[in-house]
Motif scaffolding. Sequence first.
Motif, PDB file in Angstrom:
ATOM      1  N   LYS A 127       6.850  -9.568  21.654  1.00 30.14           N
ATOM      2  CA  LYS A 127       7.197  -8.199  22.050  1.00 30.14           C
ATOM      3  C   LYS A 127       8.706  -8.036  22.245  1.00 30.14           C
ATOM      4  N   SER A 130      10.424  -7.911  18.885  1.00 26.89           N
ATOM      5  CA  SER A 130      10.180  -6.594  18.296  1.00 26.89           C
ATOM      6  C   SER A 130      11.109  -5.549  18.915  1.00 26.89           C
ATOM      7  N   ILE A 135      12.494  -8.500  13.594  1.00 28.41           N
ATOM      8  CA  ILE A 135      11.116  -8.347  13.144  1.00 28.41           C
ATOM      9  C   ILE A 135      10.538  -9.648  12.587  1.00 28.41           C
ATOM     10  N   ALA A 138       9.598 -11.809  15.459  1.00 24.17           N
ATOM     11  CA  ALA A 138       8.439 -11.197  16.114  1.00 24.17           C
ATOM     12  C   ALA A 138       7.169 -11.540  15.339  1.00 24.17           C
ATOM     13  N   ALA A 139       7.220 -11.416  14.017  1.00 23.35           N
ATOM     14  CA  ALA A 139       6.059 -11.726  13.180  1.00 23.35           C
ATOM     15  C   ALA A 139       5.665 -13.196  13.300  1.00 23.35           C
ATOM     16  N   TYR A 142       3.894 -13.494  16.672  1.00 22.53           N
ATOM     17  CA  TYR A 142       2.569 -12.876  16.617  1.00 22.53           C
ATOM     18  C   TYR A 142       1.610 -13.738  15.796  1.00 22.53           C
ATOM     19  N   SER A 161      -3.292  -6.332  19.214  1.00 21.37           N
ATOM     20  CA  SER A 161      -1.864  -6.010  19.097  1.00 21.37           C
ATOM     21  C   SER A 161      -1.189  -6.861  18.027  1.00 21.37           C
ATOM     22  N   PHE A 165       0.450  -5.370  14.544  1.00 20.14           N
ATOM     23  CA  PHE A 165       1.846  -5.617  14.163  1.00 20.14           C
ATOM     24  C   PHE A 165       1.912  -6.278  12.792  1.00 20.14           C
ATOM     25  N   LYS A 168       1.191  -4.025   9.736  1.00 24.13           N
ATOM     26  CA  LYS A 168       2.347  -3.201   9.355  1.00 24.13           C
ATOM     27  C   LYS A 168       3.460  -4.053   8.751  1.00 24.13           C
ATOM     28  N   PHE A 169       3.652  -5.244   9.314  1.00 23.93           N
ATOM     29  CA  PHE A 169       4.693  -6.145   8.816  1.00 23.93           C
ATOM     30  C   PHE A 169       4.437  -6.506   7.356  1.00 23.93           C
ATOM     31  N   GLU A 193      -5.923   0.955  17.654  1.00 20.90           N
ATOM     32  CA  GLU A 193      -5.605   0.040  16.552  1.00 20.90           C
ATOM     33  C   GLU A 193      -6.607   0.185  15.399  1.00 20.90           C
TER      34      GLU A 193
END
Length: 218
Positions: A127, A130, A135, A138-139, A142, A161, A165, A168-169, A193
């Motif tokens: 988080k 992000s 990004i 973050a990916a 995650y 969550s 993420f 979309k990534f 979601e």
Amino acid sequence: MAVVYFQRALKLNRRYLSAWTLMGHEYVEMKNTGAAVEAYRQAVDIDPTDYRAWYGLGQTYELLNMPLYTLYYYKKAVALRPMDSRMWCAVGHCYEELKRLQDAVKCYTRARSCDERDGTALSRLAKLYSTLGDIDRAAECYSANLRRMDEDKIEDSECASALAFLAKFHAGRDELDQAETCCNRLLDFPGPEKHQAKTLLRDLHSRRRARSISSDDI
């Protein structure tokens, strides 16, 4: 009540360290912050190396919404337990409260290096990265947290969550298969979601059709 038994023990021995510390814990549970602070201070006066009492003082001041005091005491605890991921996560949370996000990242990264198992540090790092606009990192966090949850067969809001993420990534990188896999998993979750996944799946299918038409033209 447990406090009564600890008080009786302390009448017999005022330097009974565990009694002071455990009594502090009980007072925290009771939201009696003044008594908790006094008990923990007695404990650290007896033994300044008792990390539990320093950590308890941090928790107490966190209840009082005094982040600078909280940070001071958690840092005392982590200095005594540098390989305890919980201590680093506590300090990291304080830095978040103080909007010192880069310092928080360092603490959660240190927590990960301490064989952190419950995913708290990974979740917070994902988080934070992000929020900071990193990004890719973050990916990475995650994805790592999702693997941990899959191994432990956990399906909760944290899992949703992470999938949202990553969907979309991957979609943003035109990695349609990976994005679709995440979206399909999200269809088993309730909440926003699931609806976002349905919308993204329609977009992914449109992209696939466009690719197919373009390929046929060639």
